[in-house]
Design a protein around this motif. Structure first.
Motif, short mmCIF file in Angstrom:
data_model
loop_
_atom_site.label_atom_id
_atom_site.label_comp_id
_atom_site.label_asym_id
_atom_site.label_seq_id
_atom_site.Cartn_x
_atom_site.Cartn_y
_atom_site.Cartn_z
N SER A 1 7.47 -7.53 42.40
CA SER A 1 6.02 -7.32 42.32
C SER A 1 5.27 -8.64 42.27
O SER A 1 4.05 -8.65 42.17
CB SER A 1 5.69 -6.52 41.06
OG SER A 1 6.03 -7.26 39.91
N GLU B 1 3.04 -11.34 42.81
CA GLU B 1 1.91 -11.38 43.74
C GLU B 1 1.82 -12.71 44.45
O GLU B 1 1.11 -12.86 45.42
CB GLU B 1 0.61 -11.07 42.96
CG GLU B 1 -0.58 -10.76 43.84
CD GLU B 1 -1.72 -10.14 43.03
OE1 GLU B 1 -1.52 -9.08 42.42
OE2 GLU B 1 -2.82 -10.72 43.03
N ILE C 1 4.33 -1.71 46.30
CA ILE C 1 3.75 -2.74 45.42
C ILE C 1 3.14 -3.85 46.29
O ILE C 1 2.03 -4.31 46.05
CB ILE C 1 4.79 -3.33 44.44
CG1 ILE C 1 5.36 -2.24 43.55
CG2 ILE C 1 4.16 -4.43 43.59
CD1 ILE C 1 6.42 -2.73 42.55
N ASN D 1 -0.69 -5.09 46.36
CA ASN D 1 -1.00 -6.49 46.07
C ASN D 1 -1.78 -7.12 47.22
O ASN D 1 -2.74 -7.86 47.01
CB ASN D 1 0.29 -7.30 45.84
CG ASN D 1 0.91 -7.05 44.48
OD1 ASN D 1 0.26 -6.52 43.58
ND2 ASN D 1 2.16 -7.43 44.32
N GLY E 1 3.98 -6.62 35.07
CA GLY E 1 4.01 -7.41 36.29
C GLY E 1 5.43 -7.73 36.69
O GLY E 1 5.84 -8.89 36.73
N GLY F 1 6.02 -1.29 38.43
CA GLY F 1 5.61 -2.69 38.51
C GLY F 1 4.26 -2.84 39.17
O GLY F 1 3.89 -2.04 40.04
N ILE F 2 3.54 -3.87 38.76
CA ILE F 2 2.22 -4.16 39.34
C ILE F 2 2.12 -5.65 39.62
O ILE F 2 2.87 -6.45 39.07
CB ILE F 2 1.07 -3.72 38.39
CG1 ILE F 2 1.19 -4.39 37.01
CG2 ILE F 2 1.04 -2.20 38.26
CD1 ILE F 2 0.04 -4.07 36.06
N GLY F 3 1.17 -6.01 40.46
CA GLY F 3 0.93 -7.42 40.77
C GLY F 3 -0.01 -8.06 39.76
O GLY F 3 -0.54 -7.38 38.87
#
Lengths: 167, 478
Positions: free
Chosen positions: A65, A67, A89, A93, B133, B149-151
């Motif tokens: 994930s 970014e 994801i 993003n 994250g 999950g995330i950015g």
């Protein structure tokens, strides 16, 4: 015109930017622009031009994930990414950073190094050999986020949810 | 009422604003876990806008990705010799202090890999929405939570609003029938699922694991399976909560107490999927015929039974898949038709958010007891948290590993992501209990075979890829 960069299937975020090149590991965070595909495709970062288009196989952006993978692509000015399937994801993003992603399979239609022009508003791709390819037309939500350069810039500018009329 | 799946129930309970034709839903987030690598820019965003953290009491931070796992010095401190890593850790300390977020510091009793400590502390509970994250946040789904999950932009959103913009995924039932054979473990189940569907096979879905084999697993084994949902493309994986779940949570520091506990368990009992609820897709797997699994390529979908042979690109009908496999085999320096059994390895890594919990270490130590790591092989054992490490030391597991010649390290992500200096040298082969075998993941030019802790130990003892079933006369319990 923009250059097309063809990539394979299942391109993962560790190929885009290995974890070992996390922004904090660099002296200057701006140096992140040197690292997209640093090991997977070393000729990419030195020669990519703003507006260039990445065309990948299915499951583009799988894996982490982090970014800073799409962020590195944004820093070198990638104009759009086209793939038949995006890892979720990565897709979100990229949207949050304002990088246009189009869902279409063009790895066999286009070739590496080809020059194209992409109309983001309409999702219309024109190639240097005269082909016109209609990509899925992006919804207003996405177009608004792209125009603002990301979701946070959008909120800060307009103070409303993208894709909806102003209150 | 219309029958609903576990996912449907958790999603509906957290919708602040439903999805519209052209706009995503807004979801409320119950628990936000934070670590040093994906959070700095999010805190910068808060500062730039003069915002506070909306719910610091629903937020917890730890240090794991860039932390050294080298032993403590004579003062009991884990020295951070890398200046950039030290700066990163200082930044998290300052961010947590400024915004009132509890932090499990490097070296403190509760520090560890973010996906190990959430469950360990009883923070992870059924029916919650949990984000972090980090893509392996799917781990927490083992409790019947919706966890993904995330950015970093989204980390910022959640810090500021405790909400997240999301499109509703589809649901996929993953039914694993029958019971596992001796020497075959949860890791082998998930590697087999991913080998079957491919790394993009679950994209757009949330998996719900079910069936006799899943019910029979401990919570830690269920975590191993949910952890790697993301490697099959599914953003989240879930297991319906049951008595195994409740027993695991009971008594942990953040678990509900007294009357609250009774109320929570009653609520959690309503979460499992209703009779007659429909999934968008169903995948089935027979556990009884599963063998230990191992990967041969450069994504977790390139896996096979440990006694299999490396497939040939020529057998691939899809040209794109052929190119991908061809490239992977070149990177791994493997030939089509080659068996992996007997292949020499340089390093064995036992650790990561997939397989570094106490039951993983117990299983590994039982097999390792009285044995030696083969000459020329480096074996690293990296517990998932300081709590796991302390428990292992109370049980004498560290002594078993050390006597065998393995390194007993401090807790962290370590060689799974190789951000902290724990990495492979170019060309080295490793059997790793982690979750990703991507090119360069464990070090530039490093080559990873993903496998279970049992396979890892068997391989360490023999110095070459080994079928653990040859070493077992009876099941190695957890």
């Amino acid at each position: 015109m923009a250059r097309v960069w063809i990539f394979g299937e299942d391109i993962n975020t560790d190929q885009i930017v290995p974890g070992r090149y996390a922004p904090y590991m660099l002296k200057n965070e701006d140096d992140l622009r040197k690292y997209p595909f640093v090991e997977a495709r070393p000729d990419f970062a030195p020669t990519v031009q703003p507006g260039d288009i990445l065309v990948g196989g299915k499951n583009f952006g799988c894996g982490s994930s982090r970014e800073y993978a799409p962020l590195a692509l944004k820093m070198v000015g990638v104009g759009a990414i086209i793939a038949p399937l995006f890892a979720r994801i990565f897709f979100r993003n990229a949207l949050n950073l304002g990088i246009p992603c189009f869902t279409a399979d063009l790895t066999q239609t286009l070739h590496d190094g080809q020059q194209v022009e992409l109309n983001l508003e309409r999702g219309l791709l024109t190639t240097d050999d005269g082909q016109t390819i209609q990509l899925p037309e992006p919804p207003l939500f996405m177009r608004e986020v792209w125009q603002a350069g990301g979701i946070v810039p959008f909120y800060r500018t307009y103070g409303r949810f993208p894709g909806e009329p102003a209150a | 009422m219309h029958p609903r799946t576990l996912f449907d129930k958790v999603w509906a309970a957290h919708e602040v604003r439903p999805q519209q034709a052209d706009t995503p839903a807004v979801l409320y987030i119950d628990l936000h876990l934070v670590h040093e690598v994906t959070s700095p820019q999010a805190f910068t965003m808060l500062r730039e806008r003069g915002l506070q953290v909306r719910r610091p009491d629903r937020t917890l931070a730890t240090m794991d990705h860039s932390t050294p796992t080298t032993p403590r010095n004579s003062l009991g401190i884990i020295p951070v010799t890398d200046g950039q890593a030290a700066a990163q850790l200082d930044r998290l300390r300052k961010n947590c202090a400024d915004f009132g977020i509890p932090l499990f510091e490097l070296g403190s009793a509760n520090q560890g890999i973010v996906h190990v400590i959430g469950p360990e502390q009883g923070l992870t509970q059924p029916g919650m929405t949990i984000v972090c994250g980090d893509s392996h946040t799917s781990t927490h789904g083992a409790f019947g939570a919706l966890a993904f999950g995330i950015g970093t932009s989204e980390v910022g959103h959640v810090l500021a609003t405790q909400c997240l913009i999301q499109n509703r995924p589809q649901t996929c039932a993953v039914r694993v029938n029958g019971r596992l054979q001796t020497g075959v473990s949860a890791k082998d189940i998930i590697l087999a699922i991913i080998a079957k569907i491919g790394v993009g096979g679950g994209t757009g879905y949330v998996f719900e694991y079910m069936g006799e084999a899943i019910r029979a697993l401990s919570m830690e084994e269920r975590m191993t399976i949910c952890n790697m949902s993301i490697e099959g493309g599914a953003r989240a994986g879930m297991v319906a909560p049951d008595d195994t779940t409740f027993e695991y949570i009971a008594g942990r520091p953040f678990a509900p107490q007294g009357a609250d506990w009774e109320a929570a368990v009653a609520r959690w009992h309503t979460l499992p999927t209703d009779e007659g609820a429909v999934y968008d897709r169903v995948i089935e797997l027979d556990a009884t015929t599963l063998t230990p699994m191992i990967t041969y390529g450069t994504n977790p979908g390139m896996g096979m039974p440990i006694d299999g042979v490396v497939p040939s690109p020529d057998e691939m009908s899809d040209p794109s898949a052929r190119t991908t496999l061809d490239k992977a085999l070149k990177y791994m320096d493997l030939q089509p038709g080659q068996p992996l059994l007997g292949h020499p390895v340089d390093v064995v890594f036992l650790g990561s958010c997939t397989n570094s919990r106490i039951s993983d270490l117990r299983q590994a130590a039982r097999l390792m007891q009285g044995q030696k790591v083969a000459p020329g092989v480096r074996m690293m054992v990296v517990p998932g948290s300081q709590q796991v490490k302390a428990q292992a030391e109370r049980e004498g597991l560290d002594a078993i590993f050390k006597e065998a010649g393995a390194e007993w390290r401090e807790a962290g992500c370590s060689m799974c992501i190789a951000m902290n200096g724990d990495q492979l040298a170019p060309g080295q082969y490793a059997v790793s209990t982690s979750n990703r075998n991507f090119e360069g993941r464990q070090g530039k030019g490093g080559r990873t075979f993903l496998a279970s802790p049992l396979t890892a130990v068997a391989t360490a003892i023999n110095g070459k890829v080994t079928d653990v079933r040859e070493m077992l006369t009876e099941p190695v319990g957890v």
